[in-house]
Every structure is written in structure tokens, then in C-alpha cells.
Design a protein around this motif. Sequence first.
Motif, short mmCIF file in Angstrom:
data_model
loop_
_atom_site.label_atom_id
_atom_site.label_comp_id
_atom_site.label_asym_id
_atom_site.label_seq_id
_atom_site.Cartn_x
_atom_site.Cartn_y
_atom_site.Cartn_z
N SER A 1 0.80 -1.23 0.00
CA SER A 1 0.00 0.00 0.00
C SER A 1 0.84 1.28 0.00
N SER A 2 2.01 1.26 0.63
CA SER A 2 2.76 2.51 0.77
C SER A 2 3.25 3.07 -0.57
N PRO A 3 3.99 2.30 -1.39
CA PRO A 3 4.40 2.87 -2.67
C PRO A 3 3.22 3.22 -3.59
N VAL A 4 2.13 2.44 -3.49
CA VAL A 4 0.96 2.73 -4.34
C VAL A 4 0.36 4.09 -3.93
N ALA A 5 0.23 4.31 -2.61
CA ALA A 5 -0.34 5.58 -2.13
C ALA A 5 0.52 6.75 -2.59
N ARG A 6 1.81 6.54 -2.57
CA ARG A 6 2.73 7.60 -2.99
C ARG A 6 2.52 7.94 -4.48
N LEU A 7 2.41 6.89 -5.29
CA LEU A 7 2.19 7.09 -6.73
C LEU A 7 0.87 7.84 -6.98
N LEU A 8 -0.19 7.38 -6.30
CA LEU A 8 -1.51 7.99 -6.52
C LEU A 8 -1.51 9.46 -6.14
N SER A 9 -0.85 9.78 -5.01
CA SER A 9 -0.90 11.17 -4.54
C SER A 9 -0.17 12.09 -5.53
N GLU A 10 0.82 11.58 -6.24
CA GLU A 10 1.50 12.41 -7.24
C GLU A 10 0.57 12.78 -8.39
N HIS A 11 -0.54 12.02 -8.52
CA HIS A 11 -1.47 12.26 -9.63
C HIS A 11 -2.84 12.75 -9.15
N GLY A 12 -2.88 13.27 -7.94
CA GLY A 12 -4.14 13.85 -7.45
C GLY A 12 -5.20 12.82 -7.13
N LEU A 13 -4.77 11.62 -6.75
CA LEU A 13 -5.71 10.55 -6.39
C LEU A 13 -5.37 10.06 -4.98
N ARG A 14 -6.34 9.41 -4.34
CA ARG A 14 -6.08 8.88 -3.01
C ARG A 14 -6.86 7.59 -2.77
N ILE A 15 -6.40 6.84 -1.77
CA ILE A 15 -7.08 5.57 -1.45
C ILE A 15 -8.28 5.87 -0.56
N ALA A 16 -9.48 5.48 -1.02
CA ALA A 16 -10.66 5.63 -0.17
C ALA A 16 -10.76 4.42 0.75
N LYS A 17 -10.57 3.24 0.18
CA LYS A 17 -10.49 2.05 1.05
C LYS A 17 -9.64 0.99 0.38
N ILE A 18 -9.19 0.09 1.19
CA ILE A 18 -8.34 -0.98 0.68
C ILE A 18 -8.75 -2.26 1.41
N GLU A 19 -8.82 -3.34 0.65
CA GLU A 19 -9.28 -4.61 1.24
C GLU A 19 -8.33 -5.72 0.87
N LYS A 20 -8.30 -6.75 1.70
CA LYS A 20 -7.54 -7.97 1.37
C LYS A 20 -8.53 -8.98 0.78
N HIS A 21 -8.11 -9.69 -0.26
CA HIS A 21 -8.92 -10.77 -0.83
C HIS A 21 -8.03 -12.00 -0.99
N ASN A 22 -8.66 -13.19 -0.86
CA ASN A 22 -7.85 -14.42 -0.92
C ASN A 22 -7.44 -14.81 -2.33
N ILE A 23 -8.09 -14.23 -3.32
CA ILE A 23 -7.88 -14.67 -4.70
C ILE A 23 -6.40 -14.57 -5.11
N HIS A 24 -5.97 -15.48 -5.99
CA HIS A 24 -4.60 -15.51 -6.51
C HIS A 24 -3.54 -15.51 -5.40
N GLY A 25 -3.81 -16.27 -4.34
CA GLY A 25 -2.79 -16.42 -3.29
C GLY A 25 -2.74 -15.27 -2.31
N GLY A 26 -3.65 -14.31 -2.44
CA GLY A 26 -3.69 -13.15 -1.54
C GLY A 26 -3.46 -11.86 -2.31
N SER A 27 -4.52 -11.05 -2.39
CA SER A 27 -4.44 -9.81 -3.19
C SER A 27 -4.89 -8.62 -2.37
#
Length: 411
Positions: free
Chosen positions: A228-254
Amino acid sequence: MQEKYRKLTNCRICKGSNLEEYLDLGEMPLVNSFPLPGEIDHEEKFPLEVLLCHDCHLSQLSIVVDPSLLFRNYVYRSSMSNDFKSHCNDLAKELNSYACKKGDLIVDIASNDGALLHPFKRIGNRVLGIDPAINLAKIANEEGIETIPEFWNEGLAKKILQSHGPAKIITAFNIFAHVDDVHSFISGVKILLDKDGFFVFESPHIQDLITKVEFDTIYHEHLSYLSSSPVARLLSEHGLRIAKIEKHNIHGGSIRGYIEHNFQNRSNGSSEKVLKDEEISGIYNPSSYYSFSEQVKSVRKNLNSLLHNIKRDGQSISLFGASAKGNILLNYCGIDHQQIDYAFDHTPEKQGRLTPITHIPVIHPDLLLSKMPDYLLLTAWNFSREIMEKTKAYQENGGKYIIPLPQLRVL
Ligand code: JHZ
């Protein structure tokens, strides 16, 4: 002639050059290049090494293979798994309950054969797929899912904004990790996303990769291993932000992120929780990567010794799921057609071909009972439950399963 790959010199998110290699899996084939029997003299291998950026913590491959080589003709079909299809169904229902409604535009980046868009279309949303694989775009278009056979970037986003208007939802499932120019990718999302829309991405989570030693999800298509940390950094450089984030079991954990424009404020606090869990798991500490690299060798040793004992006892082994990850497992462990007789797989595009370098013939699962191997190695171990359910008759006839990861088990 254009180079088939380029070496990475700077982190693709923060642009820093403080990169350190922590895993070298050696020269590996492209995992979705299944040769025909007459093509095996022309197979290629490329280095497969993973680097850690000490500045923003993004794990990434040391090379970038030309994406046209990887994705223009793609044999992986998302719709082969019922579990994945119901995962997509759930998402369409969920988003239509609060984030979009009939008639709204839903754009899926890397839409493959349209598996994710079908349920949105059934609900009454307008849908548009984007996928560089010409063969898959054709299938999706024939099935009524409008699909543009292109790579996603800023330029394409601008064209779609003109032709279709803004998108209420943009999805990108199992694609973020495949992208080299993530800045152009996210900038395209920013351009096309409606002001109250969501960009929803899902990607294998490096926390699962490292803590469960799922090293087989490392291959040339996956350029980055996300947290989540590098992704949040990337998004903020483009005027976007994380509203929510979830864990899912699919594909070994996503991880699945719901991303909004930064002028919105719909955060539910989940990103702080995921970040805390990531910190506790050790993925922001370089020493976790050094021990992971050692554990990868133990996986190889234990699997090889199990298969060796089975063969020594004169018993036969086939595999189920000619998956991308399976091709890394086989190649890294040195397991090939000498030990494994057949690779059963429902994907029509893979049948009649051989697994890359290891040359195991891929055949239709309808042949499983007539071949009746003593053991079935589940190289698509992330879909073990579904595959075991589909192959109940094999089990009832005395067949046994080997699940290689996250823990080696025989059932
Ligand atoms: P599966 C793919 O990796 C490729 P793979 C990609 N690069 C990516 O990012 C990840 O997914 C997330 C077969 N199968 O899904 C289909 C059956 O035949 O684990 C596939 O060949 N019958 C986009 O390839 C393989 O197994 C079945 O009932 O590692 C599964 O591959 C089921 C359930 C699967 O992903």
C-alpha cells in the motif's frame, strides 16, 4: 532490431536509484509462451531477478521485457475459473449498490476475454474493455463486450473521454503489476475517472508473496510487487487517493484498492489498518527479503524430494493448471516432462501445446480419468478448491493431489 528487453535503472514509482537485488531465479522462459511441438528449438529465456527500492519499498524486476512480446497474443483466459467469475459478479453487484447505476460507463483495463465486464453489462451498465491482446479482444467483442485492442495510457484515456465521456468506475484487475510506465497509467485513470467515480484495482499483495513464500508469482509479466505505501505515494502524485483498501484471498492473496480523486473524502480508515499489518509482517524491512530468498530454495528442495520419492516408487504424476506461476515452479525446480506426463487445462489456447522449456503436453481435463495419474500436482494451487471439486471423480478413483504452495501438502 528492437531490443527484447531493457534493464531497469531507476525505481518506476519514486525514480530513485537505490535498488538492491534480493532474489535471482536464473534464466526463465516467458510463462505464457506455450510452444507447439515444432517450435521448441526457438524458445527463449530471460533473466528473472527481483530488486527492492530502498527509498519507496517497491519490489520490481531488474528487466522489462517488450510488452508486445508478452501481451499482443495472450493465452491466459480469465473466464476459465468459476471462482474468479463469481468474484467479478460480487464486485459488479457491490459497486452498483452505492457507486454506479444503470447506464453509467464502466471501463476495465486489461479486460482479457471480458470476464469482469459481463456481470456489469448484465446489470445494465455501459461497458468498455481495453486489452492489448488482439485474440482476446476479438473474443470479447464477439460476445458483445466492446473492447479496444490497445495498451492503456494517457493518450488512450483522452480519446475515450472524447468518444464515451467520463467513466464512473475504472477497474484494473491483475494488471497494475504488469505496467512499466505506471505514471502514464495512473495519469490516464485521473483523466477518465468521473469526479465521484472509483478506480478499483486488484493485484497480488507482496505481503502474501513474502510471508507465504509464493515465489512462483514472480515472472516477467509482473514487473512490480505491490504494497500500500508505494501505491499511495504514486496515486498522490497524480491527485488521487485511497478511499479504502481490502484484502482478498484470490490468486494467493491480493489487495484491492478503491481509489478516488483527492478532492473526495470517503476514506473508511482501512488503508491505515492494511499499512499497519504490512509493517508488522516485515515487508518494509529489507531483512525479510533476504530470508524469503533462502526459503525459496527450501521450497525447491522439499518439492523435488517428494516428486523423486513418488517416481522412485514407480508412480505417475501429471499436473492440473498450466498456469503462469506453474511454469516458474517447474522451471525453477527443474521439473519437466521426464517426471510429469501431462498438464491438464481447460484453456483452449493452451491445449495441443507444450509447457515452456519443460515440454509437458497440455491436454483437456476430460482426459484425466483415462490417463489416471497416481498424483496430480496442482500448479494452479490458488484454485485448488475449485479444481478438486471439478475433479471429484479422479479423487474417488483413488487419485491424490500434491499442493505445492503455500505449504507442500499431499491430499
Ligand atoms: P491462474 C495469471 O497467472 C496471469 P496464472 C496473469 N499475468 C496474472 O497476473 C495472474 O493470473 C493473476 C487453468 N484452470 O488463474 C486455467 C483450468 O484449466 O492461477 C489457467 O491456465 N480449470 C494475468 O496463469 C490455470 O489453470 C479450472 O477449473 O498463474 C490457472 O491459472 C481452473 C480453476 C483453472 O493464473
